[in-house]
Design a protein around this motif. Structure first.
Motif, mmCIF file in Angstrom:
data_model
loop_
_atom_site.group_PDB
_atom_site.id
_atom_site.type_symbol
_atom_site.label_atom_id
_atom_site.label_comp_id
_atom_site.label_asym_id
_atom_site.label_seq_id
_atom_site.Cartn_x
_atom_site.Cartn_y
_atom_site.Cartn_z
ATOM 1 N N LEU A 65 0.850 -1.190 0.000
ATOM 2 C CA LEU A 65 0.000 0.000 0.000
ATOM 3 C C LEU A 65 0.885 1.238 0.000
ATOM 4 O O LEU A 65 1.439 1.609 1.030
ATOM 5 C CB LEU A 65 -0.929 -0.009 1.214
ATOM 6 C CG LEU A 65 -1.837 -1.246 1.337
ATOM 7 C CD1 LEU A 65 -2.742 -1.112 2.544
ATOM 8 C CD2 LEU A 65 -2.664 -1.448 0.072
ATOM 9 N N ASP A 68 -0.432 7.028 0.920
ATOM 10 C CA ASP A 68 -1.692 7.635 0.495
ATOM 11 C C ASP A 68 -1.673 9.160 0.555
ATOM 12 O O ASP A 68 -2.633 9.811 0.161
ATOM 13 C CB ASP A 68 -2.850 7.117 1.358
ATOM 14 C CG ASP A 68 -3.116 5.639 1.121
ATOM 15 O OD1 ASP A 68 -2.666 5.124 0.079
ATOM 16 O OD2 ASP A 68 -3.746 5.004 1.981
ATOM 17 N N TRP A 72 -3.948 11.379 -5.262
ATOM 18 C CA TRP A 72 -4.817 10.205 -5.155
ATOM 19 C C TRP A 72 -4.700 9.292 -6.364
ATOM 20 O O TRP A 72 -4.761 8.069 -6.222
ATOM 21 C CB TRP A 72 -6.270 10.632 -4.946
ATOM 22 C CG TRP A 72 -6.953 11.242 -6.137
ATOM 23 C CD1 TRP A 72 -7.052 12.556 -6.457
ATOM 24 C CD2 TRP A 72 -7.632 10.527 -7.180
ATOM 25 N NE1 TRP A 72 -7.744 12.714 -7.633
ATOM 26 C CE2 TRP A 72 -8.119 11.496 -8.093
ATOM 27 C CE3 TRP A 72 -7.880 9.179 -7.427
ATOM 28 C CZ2 TRP A 72 -8.828 11.140 -9.243
ATOM 29 C CZ3 TRP A 72 -8.587 8.822 -8.575
ATOM 30 C CH2 TRP A 72 -9.054 9.805 -9.464
ATOM 31 N N ARG A 79 -1.274 1.206 -5.904
ATOM 32 C CA ARG A 79 -1.925 0.050 -5.284
ATOM 33 C C ARG A 79 -2.323 -0.985 -6.337
ATOM 34 O O ARG A 79 -2.092 -2.182 -6.170
ATOM 35 C CB ARG A 79 -3.185 0.494 -4.526
ATOM 36 C CG ARG A 79 -2.907 1.173 -3.194
ATOM 37 C CD ARG A 79 -4.181 1.787 -2.649
ATOM 38 N NE ARG A 79 -3.958 2.337 -1.307
ATOM 39 C CZ ARG A 79 -4.610 1.923 -0.237
ATOM 40 N NH1 ARG A 79 -5.516 0.968 -0.328
ATOM 41 N NH2 ARG A 79 -4.370 2.465 0.944
ATOM 42 N N GLY A 109 -11.199 -5.477 3.258
ATOM 43 C CA GLY A 109 -10.327 -4.461 3.827
ATOM 44 C C GLY A 109 -9.595 -3.678 2.761
ATOM 45 O O GLY A 109 -9.456 -2.446 2.854
ATOM 46 N N TYR A 110 -9.120 -4.381 1.732
ATOM 47 C CA TYR A 110 -8.409 -3.722 0.643
ATOM 48 C C TYR A 110 -9.345 -2.793 -0.127
ATOM 49 O O TYR A 110 -8.998 -1.643 -0.433
ATOM 50 C CB TYR A 110 -7.817 -4.777 -0.285
ATOM 51 C CG TYR A 110 -7.139 -4.208 -1.501
ATOM 52 C CD1 TYR A 110 -5.902 -3.580 -1.411
ATOM 53 C CD2 TYR A 110 -7.743 -4.294 -2.754
ATOM 54 C CE1 TYR A 110 -5.281 -3.050 -2.535
ATOM 55 C CE2 TYR A 110 -7.124 -3.768 -3.883
ATOM 56 C CZ TYR A 110 -5.894 -3.155 -3.767
ATOM 57 O OH TYR A 110 -5.284 -2.626 -4.876
ATOM 58 N N ASP A 112 -12.089 -1.413 0.958
ATOM 59 C CA ASP A 112 -12.452 -0.296 1.832
ATOM 60 C C ASP A 112 -11.355 0.759 1.843
ATOM 61 O O ASP A 112 -11.631 1.963 1.771
ATOM 62 C CB ASP A 112 -12.707 -0.817 3.246
ATOM 63 C CG ASP A 112 -13.212 0.278 4.176
ATOM 64 O OD1 ASP A 112 -14.403 0.642 4.078
ATOM 65 O OD2 ASP A 112 -12.407 0.785 4.991
ATOM 66 N N SER A 113 -10.109 0.307 1.892
ATOM 67 C CA SER A 113 -9.000 1.265 1.909
ATOM 68 C C SER A 113 -8.882 1.981 0.564
ATOM 69 O O SER A 113 -8.536 3.167 0.516
ATOM 70 C CB SER A 113 -7.684 0.559 2.250
ATOM 71 O OG SER A 113 -7.287 -0.327 1.215
ATOM 72 N N MET A 114 -9.191 1.284 -0.525
ATOM 73 C CA MET A 114 -9.139 1.920 -1.842
ATOM 74 C C MET A 114 -10.210 3.000 -1.958
ATOM 75 O O MET A 114 -9.952 4.103 -2.470
ATOM 76 C CB MET A 114 -9.339 0.873 -2.930
ATOM 77 C CG MET A 114 -9.199 1.424 -4.338
ATOM 78 S SD MET A 114 -7.514 1.932 -4.735
ATOM 79 C CE MET A 114 -6.810 0.322 -5.164
ATOM 80 N N GLY A 116 -11.385 4.629 0.483
ATOM 81 C CA GLY A 116 -10.903 5.705 1.340
ATOM 82 C C GLY A 116 -9.936 6.623 0.613
ATOM 83 O O GLY A 116 -9.977 7.854 0.795
ATOM 84 N N VAL A 117 -9.074 6.069 -0.233
ATOM 85 C CA VAL A 117 -8.150 6.889 -1.017
ATOM 86 C C VAL A 117 -8.922 7.788 -1.975
ATOM 87 O O VAL A 117 -8.620 8.981 -2.129
ATOM 88 C CB VAL A 117 -7.150 6.004 -1.799
ATOM 89 C CG1 VAL A 117 -6.309 6.849 -2.749
ATOM 90 C CG2 VAL A 117 -6.248 5.239 -0.843
ATOM 91 N N ASP A 120 -10.675 10.517 0.137
ATOM 92 C CA ASP A 120 -9.695 11.489 0.630
ATOM 93 C C ASP A 120 -9.148 12.342 -0.501
ATOM 94 O O ASP A 120 -8.685 13.471 -0.272
ATOM 95 C CB ASP A 120 -8.544 10.770 1.339
ATOM 96 C CG ASP A 120 -8.965 10.148 2.666
ATOM 97 O OD1 ASP A 120 -10.042 10.513 3.180
ATOM 98 O OD2 ASP A 120 -8.220 9.291 3.180
#
Length: 227
Positions: A65, A68, A72, A79, A109-110, A112-114, A116-117, A120
């Protein structure tokens, strides 16, 4: 002797699949590799499906990862290309990912984090939703190709790269002139993993960059799906 645990079982299963393909993997073969009786495995994975779920999570856990805090688009690109490198190491994994009835915890989880990027980075929830749909399986490093651009047909090497760059069959070229034109214009890679003989990495990054640039234009324009 190292004590048997879930992580060791999953790592051994991934290694076996890397060596012989996912179809060669069985609980019996895995037990032999670990030097235990098959029943010992069931203390750590309840069945073959749970084993496959765990293997997916093990592979997804290898995705790096990037920072971040960067732009973006660069963060998402980093990623995705990291995910691609992982799947090129484990070429069986995309088939197993596609076969799951629901995303595994590591995949969730992956993803969700993507998201989030994207959020953001200033994309609205609406645009992020559609961006994830547009990216599709590319988020996890692979894509499904629409057709074989090598000019090959069933039974003459199509799908394995063996016909990459060869002239298309004249009869097929006459019937499908535009496909034949693309086949002649495309750069080819005999080791392509998409199965069409095209330059796999180039095609993957080309589509990824088009999507990311398009998402940025929509973000800057304040795009919404509301009609």
């Amino acid at each position: 002797m190292t004590r048997l645990n879930r992580e060791r079982v999953l790592r051994a299963a991934v290694s076996l699949a890397d060596e012989g393909g996912i179809d060669s993997l069985s609980m019996r073969r895995l037990a032999q590799e670990l030097g235990v009786v098959p029943m010992a495995l069931y203390k750590h994975v309840a069945n073959k499906e749970q084993l496959l779920d765990g293997m997916v999570d093990t592979v997804v856990g290898e995705i790096e990862l990037p920072d971040d805090r960067s732009d973006w688009r660069e963060a998402v690109r980093g990623r995705v290309l990291s995910a691609r490198r992982v799947l090129l190491r484990h070429r069986w994994a995309y088939r197993v990912i596609e076969s799951r009835n629901a995303p595994t915890p590591a995949v969730l989880g992956y993803l969700d984090s993507m998201i989030g990027v994207l959020r953001d980075g200033g994309l609205s929830a609406d645009l992020a939703h559609h961006a994830m749909h547009a990216l599709g399986s590319r988020v996890l490093g692979f894509s499904q190709e629409l057709f074989d651009a090598s000019g090959g047909g069933a039974g003459d090497g199509a799908g394995d790269g063996s016909n990459g760059g060869a002239p298309p069959d004249p009869a097929l070229a006459e019937r499908f002139p535009h496909i034949a034109e693309l086949a002649g214009a495309a750069a080819h890679d005999g080791g392509s993993v998409v199965g069409g003989g095209c330059d796999d990495q180039f095609e993957f990054e080309f589509a990824l960059d088009l999507l990311l640039d398009g998402f940025e234009r929509l973000r800057a324009a304040g795009w919404t799906s509301a009609r």
